[in-house]
Write an enzyme that holds these catalytic residues in place. Structure first.
Site, PDB file in Angstrom:
ATOM      1  N   SER A  37       0.836  -1.206   0.000  1.00  0.00           N
ATOM      2  CA  SER A  37       0.000   0.000   0.000  1.00  0.00           C
ATOM      3  C   SER A  37       0.864   1.247   0.000  1.00  0.00           C
ATOM      4  O   SER A  37       1.950   1.264   0.585  1.00  0.00           O
ATOM      5  CB  SER A  37      -0.871  -0.013   1.261  1.00  0.00           C
ATOM      6  OG  SER A  37      -1.389   1.277   1.502  1.00  0.00           O
ATOM      7  N   GLU A  96       0.255   3.562   1.779  1.00  0.00           N
ATOM      8  CA  GLU A  96       0.343   3.945   3.197  1.00  0.00           C
ATOM      9  C   GLU A  96       1.706   3.573   3.786  1.00  0.00           C
ATOM     10  O   GLU A  96       2.078   4.064   4.835  1.00  0.00           O
ATOM     11  CB  GLU A  96      -0.772   3.263   3.998  1.00  0.00           C
ATOM     12  CG  GLU A  96      -2.120   3.930   3.872  1.00  0.00           C
ATOM     13  CD  GLU A  96      -2.172   5.315   4.521  1.00  0.00           C
ATOM     14  OE1 GLU A  96      -1.849   5.427   5.698  1.00  0.00           O
ATOM     15  OE2 GLU A  96      -2.540   6.277   3.828  1.00  0.00           O
ATOM     16  N   TYR A 118      -1.851   0.349  10.436  1.00  0.00           N
ATOM     17  CA  TYR A 118      -2.101  -0.301   9.142  1.00  0.00           C
ATOM     18  C   TYR A 118      -0.858  -0.205   8.251  1.00  0.00           C
ATOM     19  O   TYR A 118      -0.413  -1.201   7.671  1.00  0.00           O
ATOM     20  CB  TYR A 118      -3.308   0.357   8.454  1.00  0.00           C
ATOM     21  CG  TYR A 118      -3.482  -0.080   7.023  1.00  0.00           C
ATOM     22  CD1 TYR A 118      -4.074  -1.301   6.720  1.00  0.00           C
ATOM     23  CD2 TYR A 118      -3.020   0.712   5.969  1.00  0.00           C
ATOM     24  CE1 TYR A 118      -4.202  -1.719   5.401  1.00  0.00           C
ATOM     25  CE2 TYR A 118      -3.148   0.300   4.655  1.00  0.00           C
ATOM     26  CZ  TYR A 118      -3.739  -0.918   4.377  1.00  0.00           C
ATOM     27  OH  TYR A 118      -3.859  -1.334   3.077  1.00  0.00           O
TER      28      TYR A 118
END
Ligand code: GDD
Length: 268
Positions: free
Chosen positions: A69, A71, A93
């Site tokens: 991701s 992220e 996460y």
């Protein structure tokens, strides 16, 4: 099967004897990962490890895709992010995805298994859950247009993302596993827009002004925000011959149109 249960994953892979595994399952809500760090880290890290370990035990010929991701980049210090950009995650996460990335890399290097990570930037579609901001907006716009809702509360509308269409990104995942060698690929459009831009376009599409409807709810702000994410997908474009096909504008329109149809049909 359950990502929390090694035996269940092992048995499924043993029975299905897959040629390819696309490991997308995770606790994938960034905001919720702050509320329950332990579940997010346990499920995302161990779940990935269980699948990888099963592949190792059962047959190294299986090709494995890991859903990384953007992220993982978190608080960025460069305008664009590519496969060489350092990770700096800002949420449990993001941390779990960085760990999954390294597990995937280690299984590739240590056990010679074909494992690839797609570092995908935000990818949206009418199938997106309404917990995520794009669908929350498109659904909210449709409900407001049909008189079912008066206001739409959002958190940080200044944060910027590189938003693409999930359809294009799934194609990139598949391409990664059709290569002769495994590796890591950044997947994004190379264009960024704010949450405000998304809301502006979505409301405009139905003839409304977002400023008349959007309210800011501070409780929706994250303890640590990722302010901006922007992909440099040169490697994927060159090696996978991958190109995103859907523009930001068409993505917004497709999502709003789909929700207008939904609200008209079901009345909620
Ligand atoms: N969810 C949500 N709800 N986000 C909001 C809201 C709101 O009401 N208001 C503003 N935002 C902002 C968030 O603070 C964030 O900056 C941005 O909108 C996008 O939030 P999300 O749609 O929840 O997605 P995300 O960027 O946190 O994560 C998604 O993309 C990642 C890829 O970069 C998820 O799909 C992740 O699982 C995925 O890895």
């Amino acid at each position: 099967g359950s990502l929390e249960n090694y035996a269940s994953l092992f048995k499924i892979i043993q029975k299905a004897k897959p040629d390819e595994i696309y490991h997308l399952a995770a606790q994938s809500y960034v905001a919720s990962s702050f509320d329950d760090e332990f579940s997010t880290l346990n499920i995302n890290i161990n779940g990935t490890h269980y699948v990888l370990s099963s592949v190792k035990e059962l047959g190294k010929k299986i090709k494995f895709y890991f859903a990384g991701s953007s992220e993982m980049f978190g608080k960025v210090s460069t305008k664009y992010q590519n496969e060489k950009t350092p990770f700096n995650p800002r949420s449990p996460y993001g941390i779990s995805k960085v760990t999954g990335y390294y597990l995937t890399k280690n299984y590739r290097e240590a056990f010679k298994i074909f494992t690839s990570t797609g570092i995908l930037f935000n990818h949206e579609s009418p199938r997106r859950g309404s917990e995520f901001v794009t669908r929350k907006i498109s659904y909210g716009v449709a409900r407001i247009k049909k008189g079912l809702q008066k206001k739409l509360s959002l958190g940080n509308i200044n944060s910027k993302r590189d938003w693409g269409h999930a359809r294009d990104y799934v194609n990139a995942m598949w391409l990664m596993l059709q290569q002769d060698t495994s590796g890591d690929y950044v997947i994004g459009t190379g264009k960024e827009y704010s949450v405000r831009d998304f809301a502006d376009k979505a409301f405009k599409h139905v003839g409304l002004n977002y400023e008349d409807y959007v309210t800011i709810d501070k409780t929706l702000m994250r303890p640590a925000e990722v302010d901006t994410l922007l992909a440099n997908s040169s490697k994927a474009k060159k090696q996978l011959k991958w190109q995103p096909k859907t523009t930001f504008e068409n993505l917004v329109i497709e999502m709003v149109e789909s929700d207008l149809e939904f609200v008209t049909k079901f009345g909620y």
